[in-house]
Design a protein around this motif. Structure first.
Motif, PDB file in Angstrom:
ATOM      1  N   ASP A  47       0.841  -1.197   0.000  1.00 34.86           N
ATOM      2  CA  ASP A  47       0.000   0.000   0.000  1.00 34.86           C
ATOM      3  C   ASP A  47       0.875   1.246   0.000  1.00 34.86           C
ATOM      4  O   ASP A  47       1.969   1.257   0.544  1.00 34.86           O
ATOM      5  CB  ASP A  47      -0.892   0.048   1.247  1.00 34.86           C
ATOM      6  N   SER A  60      -4.596   1.903  -0.266  1.00 31.46           N
ATOM      7  CA  SER A  60      -4.516   0.748  -1.165  1.00 31.46           C
ATOM      8  C   SER A  60      -4.683   1.220  -2.600  1.00 31.46           C
ATOM      9  O   SER A  60      -5.462   2.122  -2.890  1.00 31.46           O
ATOM     10  CB  SER A  60      -5.581  -0.286  -0.805  1.00 31.46           C
ATOM     11  N   GLY A  61      -3.891   0.637  -3.496  1.00 32.64           N
ATOM     12  CA  GLY A  61      -3.959   0.984  -4.908  1.00 32.64           C
ATOM     13  C   GLY A  61      -3.100   2.167  -5.298  1.00 32.64           C
ATOM     14  O   GLY A  61      -3.085   2.560  -6.459  1.00 32.64           O
ATOM     15  N   ALA A  62      -2.377   2.765  -4.351  1.00 32.80           N
ATOM     16  CA  ALA A  62      -1.528   3.924  -4.649  1.00 32.80           C
ATOM     17  C   ALA A  62      -0.064   3.512  -4.637  1.00 32.80           C
ATOM     18  O   ALA A  62       0.329   2.587  -3.931  1.00 32.80           O
ATOM     19  CB  ALA A  62      -1.766   5.025  -3.628  1.00 32.80           C
ATOM     20  N   GLU A  63       0.741   4.214  -5.435  1.00 31.87           N
ATOM     21  CA  GLU A  63       2.165   3.917  -5.519  1.00 31.87           C
ATOM     22  C   GLU A  63       2.995   5.130  -5.089  1.00 31.87           C
ATOM     23  O   GLU A  63       2.555   6.271  -5.217  1.00 31.87           O
ATOM     24  CB  GLU A  63       2.535   3.522  -6.946  1.00 31.87           C
ATOM     25  N   SER A  83      -8.624   4.030   0.519  1.00 38.92           N
ATOM     26  CA  SER A  83      -8.481   3.464  -0.818  1.00 38.92           C
ATOM     27  C   SER A  83      -8.422   4.610  -1.829  1.00 38.92           C
ATOM     28  O   SER A  83      -8.992   5.670  -1.633  1.00 38.92           O
ATOM     29  CB  SER A  83      -9.631   2.519  -1.133  1.00 38.92           C
ATOM     30  N   LYS A  84      -7.694   4.353  -2.905  1.00 40.60           N
ATOM     31  CA  LYS A  84      -7.488   5.350  -3.956  1.00 40.60           C
ATOM     32  C   LYS A  84      -8.802   5.584  -4.691  1.00 40.60           C
ATOM     33  O   LYS A  84      -9.525   4.646  -5.015  1.00 40.60           O
ATOM     34  CB  LYS A  84      -6.415   4.840  -4.908  1.00 40.60           C
ATOM     35  N   ASN A  86     -10.479   7.289  -8.127  1.00 37.69           N
ATOM     36  CA  ASN A  86     -10.116   7.758  -9.484  1.00 37.69           C
ATOM     37  C   ASN A  86     -10.811   9.024  -9.837  1.00 37.69           C
ATOM     38  O   ASN A  86     -11.763   9.450  -9.418  1.00 37.69           O
ATOM     39  CB  ASN A  86     -10.419   6.684 -10.516  1.00 37.69           C
TER      40      ASN A  86
END
Length: 86
Positions: A47, A60-63, A83-84, A86
């Motif tokens: 994460d 979660s889902g982020a870099e 959570s990311k 969009n």
């Protein structure tokens, strides 16, 4: 007793907080709200990790290196799980 955080891998003793010296965070984060944060690190489970005031946010889902909008799913003390969006 020792406590290990599964999200970040921290390992520290568990102690009871004193009621006379309770800590207050400067920035309030609310469950269900969306915040724009910069991902500065990666947690043990992959994460993205960001800081917002006194809080550490796991997204979660982020870099690492991204600036994302994150929806808060859970707040536990000064740890935030999001959570990311969009």
């Amino acid at each position: 007793m020792m406590l290990r955080c599964e999200a970040c891998g921290a390992f520290r003793p568990v102690t009871k907080q004193s009621t006379s010296s309770s800590q207050q965070t400067t920035t309030e984060i609310q469950e269900g709200e969306t915040y724009e944060v910069e991902i500065t690190d990666t947690g043990r489970k992959g994460d993205g990790v960001a800081k917002r005031g006194d809080y550490t946010m796991f997204v979660s889902g982020a870099e690492e290196g991204e600036t994302v909008r994150a929806r808060v799913n859970n707040v536990s003390g000064n740890l935030v799980f999001a959570s990311k969006v969009n």
